[in-house]
Structures are given as C-alpha cells and as structure tokens.
Write a protein that holds these residues in place. Structure first.
Motif, mmCIF file in Angstrom:
data_model
loop_
_atom_site.group_PDB
_atom_site.id
_atom_site.type_symbol
_atom_site.label_atom_id
_atom_site.label_comp_id
_atom_site.label_asym_id
_atom_site.label_seq_id
_atom_site.Cartn_x
_atom_site.Cartn_y
_atom_site.Cartn_z
ATOM 1 N N ALA A 151 25.373 0.797 -11.476
ATOM 2 C CA ALA A 151 25.993 0.066 -10.370
ATOM 3 C C ALA A 151 27.414 -0.340 -10.714
ATOM 4 O O ALA A 151 27.725 -0.650 -11.867
ATOM 5 C CB ALA A 151 25.176 -1.178 -10.039
ATOM 6 N N CYS A 191 15.610 -0.262 -8.114
ATOM 7 C CA CYS A 191 16.526 -0.905 -9.061
ATOM 8 C C CYS A 191 17.141 -2.110 -8.368
ATOM 9 O O CYS A 191 17.769 -1.968 -7.315
ATOM 10 C CB CYS A 191 17.605 0.064 -9.505
ATOM 11 S SG CYS A 191 18.934 -0.689 -10.467
ATOM 12 N N GLY A 250 21.054 -0.041 -16.072
ATOM 13 C CA GLY A 250 19.752 -0.594 -16.371
ATOM 14 C C GLY A 250 19.207 -0.001 -17.658
ATOM 15 O O GLY A 250 19.827 0.875 -18.272
ATOM 16 N N ILE A 269 30.093 -3.145 -9.993
ATOM 17 C CA ILE A 269 29.994 -4.546 -9.620
ATOM 18 C C ILE A 269 31.381 -5.154 -9.561
ATOM 19 O O ILE A 269 32.218 -4.904 -10.439
ATOM 20 C CB ILE A 269 29.169 -5.320 -10.665
ATOM 21 C CG1 ILE A 269 27.810 -4.665 -10.906
ATOM 22 C CG2 ILE A 269 29.026 -6.785 -10.268
ATOM 23 C CD1 ILE A 269 26.849 -4.753 -9.782
ATOM 24 N N ALA A 271 19.676 -5.424 -8.663
ATOM 25 C CA ALA A 271 20.777 -6.086 -9.372
ATOM 26 C C ALA A 271 20.649 -7.594 -9.169
ATOM 27 O O ALA A 271 20.499 -8.063 -8.041
ATOM 28 C CB ALA A 271 22.124 -5.609 -8.844
ATOM 29 N N VAL A 282 27.893 -5.858 -5.181
ATOM 30 C CA VAL A 282 27.627 -4.491 -5.608
ATOM 31 C C VAL A 282 28.343 -3.521 -4.680
ATOM 32 O O VAL A 282 28.274 -3.659 -3.461
ATOM 33 C CB VAL A 282 26.120 -4.194 -5.598
ATOM 34 C CG1 VAL A 282 25.868 -2.765 -6.077
ATOM 35 C CG2 VAL A 282 25.364 -5.181 -6.489
ATOM 36 N N ASN A 286 20.409 -6.210 -2.800
ATOM 37 C CA ASN A 286 21.080 -5.605 -3.969
ATOM 38 C C ASN A 286 20.161 -4.606 -4.669
ATOM 39 O O ASN A 286 20.071 -4.580 -5.906
ATOM 40 C CB ASN A 286 21.528 -6.691 -4.952
ATOM 41 C CG ASN A 286 22.685 -7.504 -4.415
ATOM 42 O OD1 ASN A 286 23.598 -6.972 -3.787
ATOM 43 N ND2 ASN A 286 22.643 -8.800 -4.644
ATOM 44 N N THR A 324 27.758 -1.161 -14.731
ATOM 45 C CA THR A 324 26.647 -1.586 -15.560
ATOM 46 C C THR A 324 25.457 -0.654 -15.374
ATOM 47 O O THR A 324 25.354 0.066 -14.373
ATOM 48 C CB THR A 324 26.260 -3.042 -15.246
ATOM 49 O OG1 THR A 324 25.330 -3.513 -16.222
ATOM 50 C CG2 THR A 324 25.641 -3.177 -13.862
ATOM 51 N N VAL A 382 25.590 -9.584 -14.752
ATOM 52 C CA VAL A 382 24.741 -8.923 -13.773
ATOM 53 C C VAL A 382 23.775 -8.014 -14.511
ATOM 54 O O VAL A 382 24.170 -7.263 -15.402
ATOM 55 C CB VAL A 382 25.570 -8.119 -12.769
ATOM 56 C CG1 VAL A 382 24.658 -7.413 -11.769
ATOM 57 C CG2 VAL A 382 26.550 -9.030 -12.036
ATOM 58 N N GLU A 383 22.527 -8.076 -14.131
ATOM 59 C CA GLU A 383 21.489 -7.277 -14.761
ATOM 60 C C GLU A 383 20.878 -6.323 -13.744
ATOM 61 O O GLU A 383 20.656 -6.698 -12.590
ATOM 62 C CB GLU A 383 20.407 -8.183 -15.344
ATOM 63 C CG GLU A 383 19.303 -7.454 -16.086
ATOM 64 C CD GLU A 383 18.222 -8.385 -16.604
ATOM 65 O OE1 GLU A 383 17.628 -8.084 -17.647
ATOM 66 O OE2 GLU A 383 17.979 -9.419 -15.947
ATOM 67 N N LEU A 384 20.596 -5.102 -14.191
ATOM 68 C CA LEU A 384 19.893 -4.125 -13.368
ATOM 69 C C LEU A 384 18.507 -3.912 -13.953
ATOM 70 O O LEU A 384 18.376 -3.674 -15.155
ATOM 71 C CB LEU A 384 20.638 -2.790 -13.348
ATOM 72 C CG LEU A 384 22.063 -2.783 -12.816
ATOM 73 C CD1 LEU A 384 22.624 -1.360 -12.858
ATOM 74 C CD2 LEU A 384 22.133 -3.342 -11.413
ATOM 75 N N MET A 386 26.109 2.399 -6.061
ATOM 76 C CA MET A 386 24.930 2.406 -6.929
ATOM 77 C C MET A 386 24.432 3.835 -7.073
ATOM 78 O O MET A 386 24.671 4.666 -6.185
ATOM 79 C CB MET A 386 23.813 1.524 -6.367
ATOM 80 C CG MET A 386 24.200 0.068 -6.198
ATOM 81 S SD MET A 386 22.801 -0.974 -5.716
ATOM 82 C CE MET A 386 21.995 -1.224 -7.312
#
Length: 119
Positions: free
Chosen positions: A97, A22, A110, A99, A24, A31, A76, A108, A2-4, A34
């Motif tokens: 976030a 932001c 960003g 997850i 996700a 999620v 998200n 995770t 998972v990427e933010l 956050m």
C-alpha cells in the motif's frame, strides 16, 4: 505507523478459489494505491494486481481472467478474489500500500499469507 495485515490464505485444491483480504490500520493516514504481489519458492516477487484510489486496476499476466482485485476504501481494505487456482499459483501473497500522512508518503508491506494449491 501504518500496519497491513493479510488474511485468507491456505490450502486449496486445483481449480478452487480463495479470497485474500488486507487491512491497513493506524492513525492519521490515507491509503492511495494498494496491491498484491506474490513470491514463489526460488522465484522473484511479481505483481499480481493493483488498484488505485480511483479504482483503476492492473493485473499481472498470470492473474488476468482468473483473479479480481477490489477495495473498500471506507475500511482501508483490499481484496483479491482468486478463481481457477493452479499449483503454480502457490506462493506467499503480500499486500502493498502507498500511504500518505501529514508529513510523509510511504510504501508499506504486509507480512504475507501463504497460498498452497495442491491436491
């Protein structure tokens, strides 16, 4: 994985406003909480605001009354509306976030987006 990805930072004059976003992205995840944190030069990272999956919010002392956190669960995405910005709000703002996947519970971050408040 998972990427933010944050967006919305930039240069703003004192008293101005910015809205950070932001998102996700990834596969097969959900999620829960956050939030936004910030780190100014020479200072420790601090909580700006966070929001639960039930939309309960919590603000750091410096954000109360000026910043508003919100989220769009379907996208998200978490937002941070920042008003009445001050030079001391200058910092790198990072999204956080929590997850859940089929096999794990992870936290995770960003990459961060720079907010500069200056005339």
């Amino acid at each position: 994985q998972v990427e933010l990805v944050e967006s919305g930072g930039g240069l703003v004059q004192p008293g101005g406003s910015l809205r950070l976003s932001c998102v996700a992205s990834g596969r097969d995840f959900r999620v829960t909480d956050m939030g936004w944190y910030r780190q100014a030069p020479g200072k420790e990272r601090e909580l700006v605001a966070d929001i639960t999956s039930s939309d309960n919010t919590n603000y750091g002392d410096t954000a109360k009354g000026r910043f508003t956190i919100s989220r769009d669960a379907a996208k998200n995405t978490v937002y941070l509306q920042m008003n009445s910005l001050k030079p001391e709000d200058t910092a790198i703002y990072s999204c956080n976030a929590h997850i859940t996947t089929a096999t794990a519970y992870i936290e995770t971050w960003g990459q961060g987006t720079l907010v500069t408040v200056s005339s």
